[in-house]
Design an enzyme around this catalytic site. Structure first.
Site, PDB file in Angstrom:
ATOM      1  N   LYS A  70       0.752  20.142  -5.265  1.00 51.27           N
ATOM      2  CA  LYS A  70       1.847  19.236  -4.946  1.00 51.27           C
ATOM      3  C   LYS A  70       2.450  18.617  -6.209  1.00 51.27           C
ATOM      4  O   LYS A  70       3.657  18.372  -6.278  1.00 51.27           O
ATOM      5  CB  LYS A  70       1.372  18.150  -3.981  1.00 51.27           C
ATOM      6  N   GLY A  80      17.006  27.166  21.301  1.00 55.96           N
ATOM      7  CA  GLY A  80      18.093  27.964  21.844  1.00 55.96           C
ATOM      8  C   GLY A  80      18.780  28.853  20.821  1.00 55.96           C
ATOM      9  O   GLY A  80      18.180  29.292  19.833  1.00 55.96           O
ATOM     10  N   TYR A 126      -5.010  21.027  -3.665  1.00 59.75           N
ATOM     11  CA  TYR A 126      -3.821  20.452  -3.018  1.00 59.75           C
ATOM     12  C   TYR A 126      -3.104  19.498  -3.965  1.00 59.75           C
ATOM     13  O   TYR A 126      -1.876  19.514  -4.063  1.00 59.75           O
ATOM     14  CB  TYR A 126      -4.258  19.728  -1.745  1.00 59.75           C
ATOM     15  N   ILE A 157       1.008  10.910   7.750  1.00 60.62           N
ATOM     16  CA  ILE A 157       1.955  11.214   8.821  1.00 60.62           C
ATOM     17  C   ILE A 157       1.178  11.713  10.041  1.00 60.62           C
ATOM     18  O   ILE A 157       0.261  12.528   9.928  1.00 60.62           O
ATOM     19  CB  ILE A 157       2.977  12.284   8.384  1.00 60.62           C
ATOM     20  N   GLY A 214       7.061  26.825   7.376  1.00 60.43           N
ATOM     21  CA  GLY A 214       5.963  26.034   7.926  1.00 60.43           C
ATOM     22  C   GLY A 214       6.360  25.278   9.172  1.00 60.43           C
ATOM     23  O   GLY A 214       5.975  24.125   9.366  1.00 60.43           O
ATOM     24  N   ALA A 215       7.116  25.946  10.052  1.00 66.66           N
ATOM     25  CA  ALA A 215       7.704  25.265  11.206  1.00 66.66           C
ATOM     26  C   ALA A 215       7.048  25.656  12.517  1.00 66.66           C
ATOM     27  O   ALA A 215       7.638  25.467  13.585  1.00 66.66           O
ATOM     28  CB  ALA A 215       9.207  25.553  11.270  1.00 66.66           C
ATOM     29  N   ASN A 267       8.424  23.714   3.580  1.00 69.00           N
ATOM     30  CA  ASN A 267       7.407  22.881   4.221  1.00 69.00           C
ATOM     31  C   ASN A 267       6.078  23.598   4.367  1.00 69.00           C
ATOM     32  O   ASN A 267       5.066  22.970   4.678  1.00 69.00           O
ATOM     33  CB  ASN A 267       7.894  22.431   5.608  1.00 69.00           C
TER      34      ASN A 267
END
Length: 256
Positions: free
Chosen positions: A165, A52, A161, A194, A13-14, A88
């Site tokens: 969780k 990188g 959800y 967040i 999930g990035a 994530n």
């Protein structure tokens, strides 16, 4: 600092540049780690390019059986090991959209199944993929991103959800006991509100009205993840670290 020198991590999930997953990946690389970034779109490659040679991106829909293995193989092909897994993926994705926002009595089975697959099954499949490597090596750190939703509170219309969780905590605790003798720890970070790219207006408003008066940042959640992902956290397993700025503490707020 180089707390994660020679360590290899998978972060799912990035894809979102302002999300928790990308923040965790950046923090790991900044401290000497190497990362495989998973996402459901080309954003996986974009985030990896920003980091990188210490990063590689993999496009994968982790709700599909076998997709988790593609991230594991990418880590092995590039660096020969997997030391850290950060689960994530969840809530929303470019390929499948948002969780259903329906009351239980009105929800379709398809919407229920899709949300649990995205928020819970993805973590199960990733754990199943990497745990044999970690137990064979005698070392591993698994950190899943949960939520205060389902852990300490709930919202109407968000049963999928919330259930997923809460299930993530149960999965993590059971797995923690299965691998506790193999040098592998399994923990959950449960963020409150967040300030990510996907934060909704009502969430930001609620956070501003809370005790700390603001939303948290992805970097603040990444700091919690890195604590649990480090070798020094060897005596912490099966636990939930709640990071919500005290939002869930007061019985009433503001102070009477």
């Amino acid at each position: 600092m180089a707390r994660f020198r020679d360590r290899v991590a998978i972060v799912t999930g990035a894809g979102s540049p302002g999300g928790i997953g990308a923040a965790v990946a950046r923090a790991l690389v900044a401290e000497g780690g190497r990362v495989v970034l998973g996402a459901t779109s080309e954003r996986a490659h974009q985030r990896a390019a920003e980091l990188g040679d210490a990063a590689v991106g993999v496009i994968a829909d982790l709700t599909v059986d076998g997709a988790a293995d593609s991230l594991m193989r990418a880590a092995l092909d590039r660096w020969g090991r997997v030391d850290v897994l950060v689960n994530n993926a969840g809530m929303t994705s470019v390929s499948s959209g948002w969780d259903a926002d329906d009351d239980v009595a009105e929800m379709s089975l398809a919407a229920w199944d899709a949300a649990l697959a995205r928020n819970l099954t993805t973590a199960f499949l990733m754990c199943r993929s990497v745990v044999p490597l970690m137990t064979a090596a005698g070392y591993g750190r698994i950190v899943s991103i949960g939520s205060t939703t389902g852990t300490v509170n709930a919202m109407p219309g968000q049963s999928t959800y919330t259930a997923a969780k809460a299930g993530l905590v149960g999965l993590s605790r059971a797995l923690a006991l299965e691998v506790v003798g193999d040098g592998v720890t399994v923990n959950v970070v449960a963020p409150g509100y967040i300030s990510t790219d996907s934060q909704l207006t009502f969430e930001a408003t609620a956070a501003a009205a809370g005790p700390i008066g603001r939303s948290g940042t992805p970097a603040e959640i990444a700091a919690c993840v890195l604590f649990l992902a480090h070798e020094s956290a060897s005596f912490v397993t099966g636990t939930v670290v709640v990071a919500d700025g005290g939002h869930g503490l007061p019985e009433t707020w503001p102070r009477p």
